[in-house]
Design a protein around this motif. Structure first.
Motif, short mmCIF file in Angstrom:
data_model
loop_
_atom_site.label_atom_id
_atom_site.label_comp_id
_atom_site.label_asym_id
_atom_site.label_seq_id
_atom_site.Cartn_x
_atom_site.Cartn_y
_atom_site.Cartn_z
N LYS A 75 20.92 126.21 110.93
CA LYS A 75 20.79 124.82 110.49
C LYS A 75 20.52 124.72 109.00
N THR A 76 19.65 125.61 108.50
CA THR A 76 19.37 125.61 107.06
C THR A 76 20.63 125.97 106.29
N PHE A 92 25.79 131.71 103.81
CA PHE A 92 24.37 131.39 103.60
C PHE A 92 23.52 131.91 104.76
N GLN A 101 23.62 125.36 107.10
CA GLN A 101 24.49 124.18 107.07
C GLN A 101 24.01 123.17 106.03
N ARG A 102 22.67 123.03 105.95
CA ARG A 102 22.10 122.10 104.97
C ARG A 102 22.43 122.55 103.54
N LEU A 103 22.34 123.87 103.30
CA LEU A 103 22.65 124.41 101.97
C LEU A 103 24.13 124.18 101.65
N VAL A 159 34.90 125.71 98.71
CA VAL A 159 34.47 124.45 99.30
C VAL A 159 34.75 123.29 98.33
N LYS A 160 34.47 123.53 97.04
CA LYS A 160 34.67 122.47 96.06
C LYS A 160 36.16 122.20 95.83
N PHE A 193 26.11 121.90 102.78
CA PHE A 193 26.39 120.49 102.50
C PHE A 193 25.86 120.08 101.14
N PHE A 194 24.79 120.75 100.70
CA PHE A 194 24.30 120.46 99.36
C PHE A 194 25.33 120.88 98.31
N VAL A 195 25.93 122.06 98.51
CA VAL A 195 26.98 122.52 97.60
C VAL A 195 28.14 121.52 97.62
N LEU A 196 28.47 121.07 98.82
CA LEU A 196 29.57 120.13 99.01
C LEU A 196 29.32 118.84 98.26
N PHE A 214 18.31 123.73 95.47
CA PHE A 214 18.66 123.34 96.84
C PHE A 214 17.51 122.60 97.51
N PRO A 215 17.84 121.66 98.41
CA PRO A 215 16.77 120.91 99.09
C PRO A 215 16.01 121.84 100.03
#
Lengths: 197, 197
Positions: A24-25, A15, A27-29, B51-52, A31-34, B18-19
């Motif tokens: 940082k973004t 990403f 990582q946020r993306l 990841v999933k 974690f959203f997938v996660l 995505f957020p």
């Protein structure tokens, strides 16, 4: 960072390669997938691969399409004698969204940029010169940047030699913008290009 | 927007979920995938699915890991009698990045939020109460928000009843921040928590 599981770190790295996406973004993306369920993740992975499989470049204008020639080039209602020259395929969608242009497009695939080693041979110019005929109109819609202006000047010269009517998009105050926040260069252009009421 | 090919629109829609990613950013991301080569796109799609597939939740702390229990919970060098309670798995990485905490973690999986219908039963609290023993120390590291504070108060009460030493992260001026831009609530907390030199 060994404390992040390898598969998560790998997705963060993927990403982070995107333009405008920092660490940082990314990582946020990731974690959203996660956190999203397996089906949603599969849909995203599928959409990514499908784009690479289905999308091709229009052999006429160089825009992206799922059919060749693209829907715009093959539309009999569009004015084939009015060509708008843009840098990237995405620029076509910006015009289409505004829904005000009735001609066709031509995608350069970039701009002249000697510092990056990009010369006329690297752009989709030969095919453009093959498309234009005397009396046609061409609008140069490269970005209002140094490279965009240089490319427009270069193309304008070539096209005028072929007897084509060449224009460039107007510069001035953006609609909805505030005079107070306008930069000097834009204000100068807005003054120069003032229109009589 | 029918002028965008369906497969591209579908990818834009996926990214827009995505957020913090709006419609325009989603389009920029989709075009980046479009322009990247097939191998890079395949790597991204693969990383998403991996990841999933590989990531599971640690049965002890609830953090994300590829092995159960996770590397932190199974590390003999970490103080198992000092538990830091966080909202989300990502918070663990924030602590680990700072490299100052030597205990272990417990992930709540959210915060109490009656308006969203999230009560104590929706959080990973039962397993926390099963982990703590009299004399242990627990640090409440929920976010400095209304929900985070409420959750910390609730958990603090439960944990003190079990004879656990409970603390909460300090509030005050962020390091590197400027007094001039500090909000009233933070400044009040910084005054209240002033430390003698």
């Amino acid at each position: 960072m060994s404390f992040i599981p390898a598969s998560v770190q790998s997705l963060v790295d993927q990403f982070a390669r995107f333009p405008g996406i920092g660490k940082k973004t990314a990582q946020r993306l990731a974690f959203f997938v996660l956190k999203s369920n397996r089906e949603d993740a599969a849909l995203l992975a599928h959409a990514i691969m499908e784009v690479k499989t289905k999308i091709l470049f229009c052999s006429v204008c160089g825009g992206i399409t799922e059919t060749d020639p693209c829907g715009i080039c093959s539309d009999p209602k569009r004015n084939q004698n009015l060509i708008c020259i843009v840098e990237e395929p995405a620029d076509i969608f910006t015009f289409e969204r505004a829904n005000t242009f009735t001609g066709v497009y031509h995608v350069l695939g970039g701009v002249l940029s000697p510092l990056d080693g990009i010369g006329p041979d690297d752009l989709n110019i030969d095919r453009l010169l093959g498309r234009v005929k005397e009396g046609m109109e061409v609008i140069l819609a490269t970005n209002p940047s140094v490279e965009g202006d240089t490319t427009a000047l270069y193309l304008g010269k070539l096209l005028k030699e072929k007897g084509v009517i060449v224009s460039r998009l107007a510069r001035g105050l953006p609609v909805g913008g505030a005079l107070e926040y306008t930069d000097d260069a834009t204000l100068t252009r807005a003054l120069e290009g003032r229109t009589t009421l």
